[in-house]
Design a protein around this motif. Structure first.
Motif, PDB file in Angstrom:
ATOM      1  N   LEU A 102      21.688  58.176  75.257  1.00 51.88           N
ATOM      2  CA  LEU A 102      23.059  58.313  74.738  1.00 51.88           C
ATOM      3  C   LEU A 102      23.623  59.702  75.032  1.00 51.88           C
ATOM      4  N   LYS A 103      22.761  60.712  74.901  1.00 50.95           N
ATOM      5  CA  LYS A 103      23.178  62.091  75.207  1.00 50.95           C
ATOM      6  C   LYS A 103      23.577  62.216  76.678  1.00 50.95           C
ATOM      7  N   PHE A 104      22.793  61.605  77.563  1.00 48.40           N
ATOM      8  CA  PHE A 104      23.077  61.646  79.003  1.00 48.40           C
ATOM      9  C   PHE A 104      24.398  60.949  79.308  1.00 48.40           C
ATOM     10  N   LYS A 105      24.657  59.796  78.648  1.00 45.95           N
ATOM     11  CA  LYS A 105      25.904  59.060  78.881  1.00 45.95           C
ATOM     12  C   LYS A 105      27.117  59.854  78.414  1.00 45.95           C
ATOM     13  N   LEU A 106      27.006  60.494  77.254  1.00 43.67           N
ATOM     14  CA  LEU A 106      28.136  61.275  76.741  1.00 43.67           C
ATOM     15  C   LEU A 106      28.411  62.499  77.617  1.00 43.67           C
ATOM     16  N   ASN A 107      27.357  63.128  78.126  1.00 36.68           N
ATOM     17  CA  ASN A 107      27.540  64.279  79.013  1.00 36.68           C
ATOM     18  C   ASN A 107      28.203  63.884  80.317  1.00 36.68           C
ATOM     19  N   ASN A 108      27.992  62.622  80.742  1.00 35.79           N
ATOM     20  CA  ASN A 108      28.609  62.141  81.984  1.00 35.79           C
ATOM     21  C   ASN A 108      30.039  61.637  81.795  1.00 35.79           C
ATOM     22  N   GLY A 109      30.556  61.717  80.565  1.00 32.74           N
ATOM     23  CA  GLY A 109      31.952  61.356  80.326  1.00 32.74           C
ATOM     24  C   GLY A 109      32.195  59.926  79.904  1.00 32.74           C
ATOM     25  N   THR A 110      31.137  59.184  79.548  1.00 30.51           N
ATOM     26  CA  THR A 110      31.326  57.811  79.067  1.00 30.51           C
ATOM     27  C   THR A 110      32.005  57.826  77.706  1.00 30.51           C
ATOM     28  N   ALA A 111      32.881  56.861  77.436  1.00 29.07           N
ATOM     29  CA  ALA A 111      33.558  56.767  76.142  1.00 29.07           C
ATOM     30  C   ALA A 111      32.532  56.584  75.024  1.00 29.07           C
ATOM     31  N   VAL A 112      32.831  57.136  73.853  1.00 25.70           N
ATOM     32  CA  VAL A 112      31.869  57.161  72.744  1.00 25.70           C
ATOM     33  C   VAL A 112      31.504  55.749  72.303  1.00 25.70           C
ATOM     34  N   VAL A 119      23.884  51.195  73.809  1.00 24.70           N
ATOM     35  CA  VAL A 119      22.558  51.539  73.267  1.00 24.70           C
ATOM     36  C   VAL A 119      22.140  50.524  72.206  1.00 24.70           C
ATOM     37  N   VAL A 120      23.061  50.170  71.309  1.00 24.86           N
ATOM     38  CA  VAL A 120      22.746  49.200  70.250  1.00 24.86           C
ATOM     39  C   VAL A 120      22.365  47.852  70.852  1.00 24.86           C
ATOM     40  N   ARG A 121      23.124  47.408  71.855  1.00 24.78           N
ATOM     41  CA  ARG A 121      22.845  46.112  72.490  1.00 24.78           C
ATOM     42  C   ARG A 121      21.486  46.126  73.183  1.00 24.78           C
ATOM     43  N   VAL A 133      23.405  53.605  64.974  1.00 29.84           N
ATOM     44  CA  VAL A 133      23.742  54.805  65.741  1.00 29.84           C
ATOM     45  C   VAL A 133      24.895  55.503  65.029  1.00 29.84           C
ATOM     46  N   ILE A 134      24.726  56.796  64.740  1.00 30.00           N
ATOM     47  CA  ILE A 134      25.774  57.594  64.102  1.00 30.00           C
ATOM     48  C   ILE A 134      26.103  58.764  65.022  1.00 30.00           C
ATOM     49  N   ILE A 135      27.381  58.888  65.367  1.00 29.70           N
ATOM     50  CA  ILE A 135      27.849  59.996  66.200  1.00 29.70           C
ATOM     51  C   ILE A 135      28.900  60.756  65.391  1.00 29.70           C
ATOM     52  N   SER A 136      28.711  62.044  65.213  1.00 31.21           N
ATOM     53  CA  SER A 136      29.639  62.835  64.403  1.00 31.21           C
ATOM     54  C   SER A 136      30.043  64.095  65.160  1.00 31.21           C
ATOM     55  N   GLY A 137      31.289  64.524  64.909  1.00 30.55           N
ATOM     56  CA  GLY A 137      31.823  65.716  65.563  1.00 30.55           C
ATOM     57  C   GLY A 137      33.256  65.471  65.998  1.00 30.55           C
ATOM     58  N   LYS A 138      33.742  66.328  66.876  1.00 29.57           N
ATOM     59  CA  LYS A 138      35.115  66.187  67.387  1.00 29.57           C
ATOM     60  C   LYS A 138      35.092  65.173  68.533  1.00 29.57           C
ATOM     61  N   LEU A 139      35.292  63.910  68.173  1.00 30.34           N
ATOM     62  CA  LEU A 139      35.162  62.840  69.154  1.00 30.34           C
ATOM     63  C   LEU A 139      36.387  62.750  70.055  1.00 30.34           C
ATOM     64  N   ARG A 140      37.582  62.653  69.462  1.00 32.06           N
ATOM     65  CA  ARG A 140      38.800  62.573  70.263  1.00 32.06           C
ATOM     66  C   ARG A 140      39.803  63.649  69.844  1.00 32.06           C
ATOM     67  N   ALA A 141      40.174  63.605  68.568  1.00 30.93           N
ATOM     68  CA  ALA A 141      41.182  64.546  68.073  1.00 30.93           C
ATOM     69  C   ALA A 141      40.512  65.873  67.714  1.00 30.93           C
ATOM     70  N   ALA A 142      41.324  66.801  67.232  1.00 31.51           N
ATOM     71  CA  ALA A 142      40.798  68.112  66.848  1.00 31.51           C
ATOM     72  C   ALA A 142      40.017  68.043  65.548  1.00 31.51           C
ATOM     73  N   ARG A 143      40.272  66.983  64.752  1.00 26.55           N
ATOM     74  CA  ARG A 143      39.584  66.830  63.472  1.00 26.55           C
ATOM     75  C   ARG A 143      38.248  66.113  63.685  1.00 26.55           C
ATOM     76  N   LYS A 145      35.026  63.855  62.853  1.00 23.96           N
ATOM     77  CA  LYS A 145      34.781  62.661  62.048  1.00 23.96           C
ATOM     78  C   LYS A 145      33.443  62.058  62.462  1.00 23.96           C
ATOM     79  N   SER A 146      33.046  61.035  61.729  1.00 24.11           N
ATOM     80  CA  SER A 146      31.764  60.394  61.988  1.00 24.11           C
ATOM     81  C   SER A 146      31.980  58.913  62.253  1.00 24.11           C
ATOM     82  N   MET A 147      31.268  58.374  63.242  1.00 21.66           N
ATOM     83  CA  MET A 147      31.377  56.954  63.582  1.00 21.66           C
ATOM     84  C   MET A 147      29.988  56.339  63.504  1.00 21.66           C
ATOM     85  N   LYS A 148      29.911  55.170  62.872  1.00 25.43           N
ATOM     86  CA  LYS A 148      28.631  54.482  62.697  1.00 25.43           C
ATOM     87  C   LYS A 148      28.692  53.123  63.395  1.00 25.43           C
TER      88      LYS A 148
END
Length: 248
Positions: A102-112, A119-121, A133-143, A145-148
């Motif tokens: 998942l880290k490799f995919k996010l570094n390559n610019g794949t959408a969250v 990964v879940v599938r 899977v929980i991803i938290s931080g500045k995902l799109r906007a400046a604020r 947030k956390s996505m589960k």
């Protein structure tokens, strides 16, 4: 003389630093954890990875280089430390491997969302009982947030949660900031111990059959009398005198 407390602390610091070094060095090669075995003559370090050939390198050059670095860093005498590479039995059931993927995919610019759902599938198709899977931080906007993202069955407390859940955390340094990744995989019990813990979940009930001796298979409907045999025999005999009186 080193006390027991100091020995446990020193072992924990050694393992933590060793794990951090391998994460940084072998992250792209599918590093999935390490195991340290201490014998009287030498120390064996087993590196679990999905791509063992990349860990070994050409003619074993890379594993020799890693052995030399570990030996010099931790002051091991010459020839007393050995590094081995072991392939992960099921990549889809290893939380560390999926975290690195998942880290490799996010570094390559794949959408969250796309990266997380893939990964879940993949984890569920590999035979897991559940995945989160929980991803938290500045995902799109400046604020921030956390996505589960979750699927299947997941335990959160008790001793079965310690035995059946594989858990991993990683940090991704993106351009907008640092993202945190948590992956939890609920493993099914496996009697061999390769794909999961040997102990089954405590609420599973297994009904044992007596090799089919007591089982009678029928293709047509049948009726069964619930009246005991003695009462069924006495009932017609009691009704016979009453019928004779009525006739007279």
């Amino acid at each position: 003389m080193v006390s027991k407390k100091q020995k446990f602390v020193a072992d924990g610091v050694f393992y933590s630093e060793l794990n951090a070094f391998f994460e940084k060095e072998l992250g792209e090669d599918g590093y999935s954890g390490c195991e340290v075995r201490v014998t009287p003559t030498r120390t064996e370090i087993i590196i679990r990875a999905t791509n063992t050939q990349d860990v070994l390198g050409v003619n074993g050059r890379r594993i020799r280089m890693l052995t030399s670095i570990v030996q010099k860093r931790f002051n091991f005498p010459e020839g007393t430390v050995e590094l081995y590479a072991e392939k992960v039995a099921a990549r889809g059931l290893c939380a560390v491997a999926q975290c690195e993927s998942l880290k490799f995919k996010l570094n390559n610019g794949t959408a969250v969302r796309r990266a997380a759902y893939s990964v879940v599938r993949y984890v569920m198709e590999s035979g897991a009982k559940g995945c989160e899977v929980i991803i938290s931080g500045k995902l799109r906007a400046a604020r921030a947030k956390s996505m589960k993202f979750s699927e299947g069955f997941m335990l959160h407390s008790g001793n079965p949660a310690k035995e059946h859940i594989d858990f991993a955390v990683r940090h991704v340094e993106m351009k907008q900031g640092v993202l945190g990744i948590k992956v939890k995989i609920m493993l099914d019990s496996d009697p061999t111990g390769r794909l999961g813990p040997k102990t089954p979940l405590p609420d599973i009930v297994t009904i044992l059959s007596n090799d089919g001796k007591d089982e009678v298979t029928t293709d047509v409907p049948v009726s069964e009398s619930k009246i005991p045999v003695n009462e069924a025999a006495e009932a017609p005999a009691a009704e016979a005198p009453a019928a004779a009186v009525e006739a007279h």
